[in-house]
Design a protein around this motif. Structure first.
Motif, mmCIF file in Angstrom:
data_model
loop_
_atom_site.group_PDB
_atom_site.id
_atom_site.type_symbol
_atom_site.label_atom_id
_atom_site.label_comp_id
_atom_site.label_asym_id
_atom_site.label_seq_id
_atom_site.Cartn_x
_atom_site.Cartn_y
_atom_site.Cartn_z
ATOM 1 N N GLN A 15 0.811 -1.163 -0.063
ATOM 2 C CA GLN A 15 0.434 -0.221 0.316
ATOM 3 C C GLN A 15 0.978 1.228 0.131
ATOM 4 O OE1 GLN A 15 -2.595 0.093 3.177
ATOM 5 N NE2 GLN A 15 -4.103 0.943 2.032
ATOM 6 N N GLU A 17 0.915 4.542 -0.156
ATOM 7 C CA GLU A 17 0.385 5.720 0.839
ATOM 8 C C GLU A 17 1.214 5.657 2.058
ATOM 9 O OE1 GLU A 17 -3.290 4.596 -1.572
ATOM 10 O OE2 GLU A 17 -2.192 3.076 -0.847
ATOM 11 N N LYS A 131 -1.841 -3.505 5.447
ATOM 12 C CA LYS A 131 -2.194 -2.464 4.420
ATOM 13 C C LYS A 131 -4.171 -2.440 5.604
ATOM 14 C CE LYS A 131 -1.737 -5.161 0.122
ATOM 15 N NZ LYS A 131 -2.408 -5.860 -0.827
ATOM 16 N N LYS A 133 -8.276 -0.720 5.417
ATOM 17 C CA LYS A 133 -9.087 -0.807 4.568
ATOM 18 C C LYS A 133 -9.969 0.694 4.824
ATOM 19 C CE LYS A 133 -9.873 -4.876 6.697
ATOM 20 N NZ LYS A 133 -10.331 -5.892 7.225
ATOM 21 N N LYS A 135 -9.954 3.579 4.787
ATOM 22 C CA LYS A 135 -9.089 4.976 5.006
ATOM 23 C C LYS A 135 -8.640 5.108 3.655
ATOM 24 C CE LYS A 135 -12.167 5.251 9.485
ATOM 25 N NZ LYS A 135 -12.157 5.362 10.904
ATOM 26 N N ASP A 136 -8.323 6.487 3.540
ATOM 27 C CA ASP A 136 -7.175 6.540 3.544
ATOM 28 C C ASP A 136 -5.991 7.202 4.429
ATOM 29 O OD1 ASP A 136 -4.336 7.630 2.403
ATOM 30 O OD2 ASP A 136 -5.235 9.095 1.428
ATOM 31 N N PRO A 137 -5.039 5.757 4.655
ATOM 32 C CA PRO A 137 -4.173 5.778 5.935
ATOM 33 C C PRO A 137 -3.029 6.906 5.852
ATOM 34 C CG PRO A 137 -3.596 4.600 4.733
ATOM 35 C CD PRO A 137 -4.851 5.042 3.793
ATOM 36 N N SER A 138 -2.847 7.788 4.706
ATOM 37 C CA SER A 138 -1.415 8.516 4.282
ATOM 38 C C SER A 138 -1.609 9.744 5.224
ATOM 39 C CB SER A 138 -1.716 8.939 3.106
ATOM 40 O OG SER A 138 -3.175 9.606 2.846
ATOM 41 N N TYR A 172 -8.889 2.452 13.069
ATOM 42 C CA TYR A 172 -8.303 2.223 11.660
ATOM 43 C C TYR A 172 -8.137 0.495 11.455
ATOM 44 C CZ TYR A 172 -6.846 6.332 9.185
ATOM 45 O OH TYR A 172 -6.738 8.155 9.756
#
Length: 202
Positions: A15, A17, A131, A133, A135-138, A172
């Motif tokens: 991933q 991000e 990884k 799931k 939500k955008d983890p950046s 998260y």
């Protein structure tokens, strides 16, 4: 019925991000040590909260003591192994308190360097390692990399990830990707472990 994205289950796809440089110095280190007992998994969580930040030598020593204890109690059940690990690691770290619904669940805050380490015969993390799931983890995570200790790469048994500070508590859901082999390595399969991570403000 919606089709599930098969790439989400591919342990070779990282991933991206998560790979960005953090630009933030961590203020604490949190370790998750994974082992297997005769009747289930044992996951030990500890940190350097309330003490000097761990250096490479201290992390290495924790890994060695953990491995020695797991090997010494290779025929023990999970409760016995957990008790033995707790006693062996006492004084070396600050145990993380609190019971989570899943033994792999995490809780972190601020700028935490999270380290995941597996000590199970035939197990290692896949390239994806972790990884997130849904939500955008950046905005909350960075610095995904294999752990390096004393100049040595710990791939595929140990990796690190750093959290970024959040303003409100956030949970998260994530997956840990593990490659498991059997029959002296002639056969292998992927195992996906499905916990959650709660981030809280500093």
């Amino acid at each position: 019925m919606a089709v599930i994205d098969r790439d989400a289950f591919d342990g070779a796809i990282v991933q991206q991000e998560l790979e960005g440089v953090c630009g933030l110095t961590p203020t604490q280190t949190q370790l998750s040590l994974i082992a297997q007992a005769t009747n289930g998994f044992v996951v030990m969580h500890g940190s350097d909260v309330g003490r000097e930040m761990f250096d490479d030598a201290e992390i290495s020593q924790i890994f060695v003591i953990f491995a020695e204890t797991v090997n010494d109690f290779s025929t023990a059940d999970a409760s016995t192994l957990r008790t033995a690990d707790s006693a062996a690691l006492a004084g070396m770290w600050t145990p993380c308190s609190g019971e989570m619904p899943c033994p792999f669940d995490q809780a972190a805050h601020g700028r935490t360097r999270m380290i995941f380490h597996v000590h199970v015969p035939g197990w290692g993390f896949e390239p994806a390692r972790i990884k997130f799931k849904g939500k955008d983890p950046s905005g909350s995570f960075c610095g995904l990399d294999w752990l390096t200790l004393n100049g040595e790469n710990c791939k595929p048994y140990s990796f690190q990830l750093q959290t970024k500070p959040v303003e409100e508590p956030e949970t998260y859901e994530f997956a840990l990707f593990i490659k498991s082999s059997q029959d002296a390595g002639d056969q292998a399969t992927g195992i996906i472990i499905d916990p959650a991570l709660e981030l809280t403000p500093p």
